[in-house]
Design a protein around this motif. Sequence first.
Motif, short mmCIF file in Angstrom:
data_model
loop_
_atom_site.label_atom_id
_atom_site.label_comp_id
_atom_site.label_asym_id
_atom_site.label_seq_id
_atom_site.Cartn_x
_atom_site.Cartn_y
_atom_site.Cartn_z
N MET A 1 11.25 -41.43 -82.38
CA MET A 1 10.47 -41.58 -83.30
C MET A 1 11.17 -41.49 -84.66
N SER A 2 11.12 -42.54 -85.54
CA SER A 2 11.73 -42.42 -86.92
C SER A 2 11.22 -41.47 -87.75
N LYS A 3 12.02 -40.59 -88.57
CA LYS A 3 11.55 -39.94 -89.49
C LYS A 3 10.87 -40.62 -90.74
N TYR A 4 11.49 -41.63 -91.11
CA TYR A 4 11.14 -42.68 -92.14
C TYR A 4 10.65 -44.14 -91.55
N LYS A 5 9.62 -44.69 -92.14
CA LYS A 5 9.10 -45.90 -91.49
C LYS A 5 9.51 -47.00 -92.33
N MET A 6 10.08 -48.22 -91.87
CA MET A 6 10.28 -49.51 -92.51
C MET A 6 8.84 -50.34 -92.48
N ILE A 7 8.49 -50.89 -93.40
CA ILE A 7 7.02 -51.47 -93.47
C ILE A 7 7.40 -53.20 -93.34
N SER A 8 7.68 -53.39 -92.23
CA SER A 8 8.10 -54.98 -91.91
C SER A 8 8.03 -55.08 -90.45
N PRO A 9 7.90 -56.53 -90.12
CA PRO A 9 7.83 -56.75 -88.61
C PRO A 9 8.62 -56.10 -87.72
N ALA A 10 8.21 -55.99 -86.43
CA ALA A 10 9.30 -55.65 -85.25
C ALA A 10 10.20 -56.72 -84.94
N VAL A 11 11.53 -56.37 -84.82
CA VAL A 11 12.47 -57.40 -84.46
C VAL A 11 13.27 -57.05 -83.22
N PRO A 12 12.45 -57.02 -82.03
CA PRO A 12 13.10 -56.30 -80.88
C PRO A 12 14.22 -57.09 -80.10
N ASN A 13 14.45 -58.22 -80.54
CA ASN A 13 15.69 -58.95 -80.33
C ASN A 13 17.04 -58.60 -81.40
N MET A 14 16.94 -58.02 -82.42
CA MET A 14 17.94 -58.08 -83.32
C MET A 14 19.35 -57.57 -82.60
N PRO A 15 20.36 -57.93 -83.31
CA PRO A 15 21.74 -57.43 -82.59
C PRO A 15 21.74 -55.83 -83.11
N TRP A 16 22.49 -55.24 -82.02
CA TRP A 16 22.45 -53.71 -82.01
C TRP A 16 23.81 -53.19 -81.47
N GLN A 17 24.49 -52.17 -82.12
CA GLN A 17 25.45 -51.56 -81.34
C GLN A 17 25.18 -49.93 -81.73
N GLU A 18 25.42 -49.06 -80.69
CA GLU A 18 25.28 -47.71 -81.04
C GLU A 18 26.13 -47.15 -81.85
N LYS A 19 26.08 -46.08 -82.58
CA LYS A 19 26.95 -45.44 -83.48
C LYS A 19 28.12 -44.87 -82.61
N PRO A 20 29.32 -45.31 -83.18
CA PRO A 20 30.59 -44.61 -82.22
C PRO A 20 30.48 -42.92 -82.42
N GLU A 21 30.71 -42.35 -81.47
CA GLU A 21 30.70 -40.85 -81.35
C GLU A 21 31.59 -40.14 -82.31
#
Length: 340
Positions: A1-21
């Motif tokens: 669960m995010s602490k803050y919310k974005m008020i915008s549509p869901a975009v489940p197929n957006m590009p993503w890469q995890e933060k490097p450790e």
Amino acid sequence: MSKYKMISPAVPNMPWQEKPENLTGAPLWRYTANPVIDRNPVEGVARIFNSAVIPYEGKFIGVFRGEQTNGVPFIYLGRSEDALHWEFNKEKINFVDEKGESFMPKYAYDPRLVKVEDAYYLIWCQDFYGASIGLAKTTDFKTFTRLENPFIPFNRNAVLFPRKINGNYVMLSRPSDSGHTPFGDIFLSESPDMTYWGKHRHVMGKTPEWWQSVKIGGGAAPIETSEGWLLFYHGVTGTCNGYVYSIGGAILDIDEPSKVKYRCENFLLTPETWYEERGFVPNVCFPCATIHDSETGRIALYYGAADSYVGVAFTTVDEIIDYIKEHSLVREEDTELGIR
Ligand code: BMA
């Protein structure tokens, strides 16, 4: 669960890469396969950079600043399944007037693309007897109808908010000069109809922090969040080798966005990779768009690199808002309504 919310549509197929450790103290991380758009991306175009993308019909679409091989910039349409690999139309966008007749700008650069209600708006910089802002509307990405130019010259870096605020469309812009502008603050203007713009307010200006001490300008369309409008913008410093463009962040009041609630004292991203430091104009990171998913809180920021490439950097709404708040330095001029 995010602490803050974005008020915008869901975009489940957006590009993503995890933060490097091993990344500490930096709120944005670059896509490891950057740049996502390389040189000579389509026939007749030497470089694509400073461009805007948006989710569309389950995929992605974008408007791209293409530097033609004659050196004149224009806007090209591109499509992508994953927002990382792009295919471009060979023909530049054919703008028409309200009668449907061809109405092409002399040149067009730094486009932004924003959906407001049921329409998509393109905003860019063009010649209107001097550098100024161009505006067009499309609902199908086939017909692009130009609207009245919102401002007189000289002006650059215009960005539309993704919804009306207090009943009006709202646009950020940066009044400038006709050249490489050694000054510049972000202002806001409102319109009831996308034709008449007024109620101009000062939002924020350059600061003593060196990375944004020459000028600033709007970047990606503001993201509506539970903390206010999240704005990625650019800040410029001057060196003996020319300007350096970094990416900054601020959070604007949700109902009165000319008031800055938080403004990050540090840059969020500054040129440090080869594609940001080396190119047609070295040392430029120029943010123009985000793709973000309200379900996961993920944000992908698209930026032009060295006036030669497009790069993507990632963050989350929690990570970026916490960083901006923790490093916020807001001066009196920022918090004012911005009218004198
Ligand atoms: C600005 C704009 C941008 C460009 C930047 C760095 O004035 O023209 O398009 O990326 O300069 O050259």
